[in-house]
Scaffold this motif. Structure first.
Motif, PDB file in Angstrom:
ATOM      1  N   HIS A 109       0.804  -1.098  -0.005  1.00 32.23           N
ATOM      2  CA  HIS A 109       0.048  -0.050  -0.003  1.00 32.23           C
ATOM      3  C   HIS A 109       0.900   1.253   0.178  1.00 32.23           C
ATOM      4  O   HIS A 109       2.073   1.160  -0.010  1.00 32.23           O
ATOM      5  N   HIS A 111       1.223   3.765   2.243  1.00 36.74           N
ATOM      6  CA  HIS A 111       1.447   4.668   3.524  1.00 36.74           C
ATOM      7  C   HIS A 111       2.902   4.852   3.485  1.00 36.74           C
ATOM      8  O   HIS A 111       3.970   4.353   2.850  1.00 36.74           O
ATOM      9  N   ASP A 113       5.287   4.514   5.495  1.00 31.87           N
ATOM     10  CA  ASP A 113       6.377   3.529   6.096  1.00 31.87           C
ATOM     11  C   ASP A 113       6.340   2.224   5.352  1.00 31.87           C
ATOM     12  O   ASP A 113       7.163   1.257   5.632  1.00 31.87           O
ATOM     13  N   HIS A 114       5.769   2.118   4.192  1.00 32.72           N
ATOM     14  CA  HIS A 114       5.725   1.065   3.239  1.00 32.72           C
ATOM     15  C   HIS A 114       6.496   1.614   1.996  1.00 32.72           C
ATOM     16  O   HIS A 114       6.935   0.738   1.025  1.00 32.72           O
ATOM     17  N   HIS A 191      -7.301  -2.453   6.341  1.00 36.88           N
ATOM     18  CA  HIS A 191      -6.049  -1.349   6.801  1.00 36.88           C
ATOM     19  C   HIS A 191      -6.262  -0.166   5.802  1.00 36.88           C
ATOM     20  O   HIS A 191      -6.268   1.092   6.426  1.00 36.88           O
ATOM     21  N   ASP A 212       0.275  -4.985   6.312  1.00 37.78           N
ATOM     22  CA  ASP A 212      -0.224  -4.424   7.568  1.00 37.78           C
ATOM     23  C   ASP A 212      -1.802  -5.098   8.069  1.00 37.78           C
ATOM     24  O   ASP A 212      -2.703  -4.766   8.928  1.00 37.78           O
TER      25      ASP A 212
HETATM   26 ZN   LIG Z   1       0.005   0.926   6.504  1.00 36.79          ZN
END
Ligand SMILES: [Zn+2]
Length: 283
Positions: A109, A111, A113-114, A191, A212
């Motif tokens: 995804h 986000h 932190d990914h 998520h 996640d």
């Molecule tokens: Zn996430």
């Protein structure tokens, strides 16, 4: 780095760095007396999380699953999230690789932190693809929700991490299940609406990168759902659909955010799913 083989595929788990997130947000409705038994919070109530990303080498091509938080973070974010800056070069160096050797990047995804390591800042502050030869992949529904940019979600979705890839025509948008080189992606919404897990099959084993959906081994229990999740009841459905397959088919699970138990198999007893940590040497 942790290396192992699945048939003809060489897998390498890379350390994209650590971050700390609020323990309450990580466990949603689960009360602190329960979650703090497993994850000890720091003085700011944060718990330490890994950013484990996976490299899949089929002998001809190299596919990277997620890119961690990457680099270019300012003092404020580094303080709030205890982030370090890690460039693509620094991420890959322990595996003896360079960013231009990566053929594909699959984002579970978008986000930060990914997908934070998708792009890197140049001298003028603009960001460009951190993996100069790679094609990037994400679900179309994920880009759509990222672009909503409303008050509830925009702290996690930062356009400089993906819009430069769209502009450069480097981001391939997927609609559901897809085969991408040696890996298969499957939607696992909840998520975020466009989140996907990644399955790798080789040598009779299935390795599942859980993203996640199950960020740490502590999130295997069904009600342990993050407060960050946009649609927690959809996460619950995704967990109830996918985790029984992981049990019955004996998958090797990778927990992207678990610093202590990055890999495990799972079993189910009386409806409760528990992890048996995998020592990567024996994996
Ligand atoms: Zn996430």
């Amino acid at each position: 780095v942790i290396r192992w083989a699945a048939g003809d595929l060489q897998l390498t788990l890379l350390d994209a760095g650590r971050l700390r997130l609020d323990g309450g947000a990580m466990f949603g409705v689960v009360p602190k007396p329960l979650w703090s038994r497993e994850r000890t919070p720091d003085e700011r109530n944060r718990i330490e999380l890994a950013m484990n990303v996976l490299l899949v080498d089929d002998g001809r091509t190299k596919t990277l699953i997620d890119t961690g938080a990457g680099s270019g973070w300012g003092e404020k974010e580094r303080d709030i999230f205890a982030l370090e800056n890690k460039t693509a070069e620094q991420l890959l160096a322990p595996a003896g690789l360079r960013p231009e050797q990566i053929d594909r990047v699959v984002n579970t995804h978008l986000h930060f932190d990914h997908a934070g390591g998708n792009t890197e800042p140049q001298a003028d502050g603009s960001r460009v693809a951190a993996f100069p030869r790679a094609e990037y992949f994400a679900q179309r529904s994920e880009l759509e929700i990222a672009r909503v940019q409303n008050e509830r979600i925009r702290a996690s979705y930062l356009p400089p991490l993906y819009e430069p890839l769209v502009e450069a025509d480097r981001l391939r948008l997927l609609d559901g299940v897809a085969e991408i080189g040696p890996v298969r992606v499957e939607p696992a919404p909840g998520h975020t609406p466009g989140m996907q897990i990644v399955l790798i099959e080789g040598g009779g084993e299935t390795v599942a990168f859980m993203a996640d959906l199950v960020p740490t081994a502590s999130h295997l229990r069904f009600p342990y759902i993050m407060g960050y999740d946009l649609e927690p009841l959809v996460t619950l459905e995704s967990k109830k659909r996918i985790l029984p397959r992981a049990v019955s088919e004996g998958w090797q699970l990778i927990f992207e955010h678990d610093a202590e138990t990055p890999m495990a198999r799972v079993t189910s007893e009386h409806g409760r799913i528990t992890a048996q940590a995998l020592n990567p040497q024996e994996a």
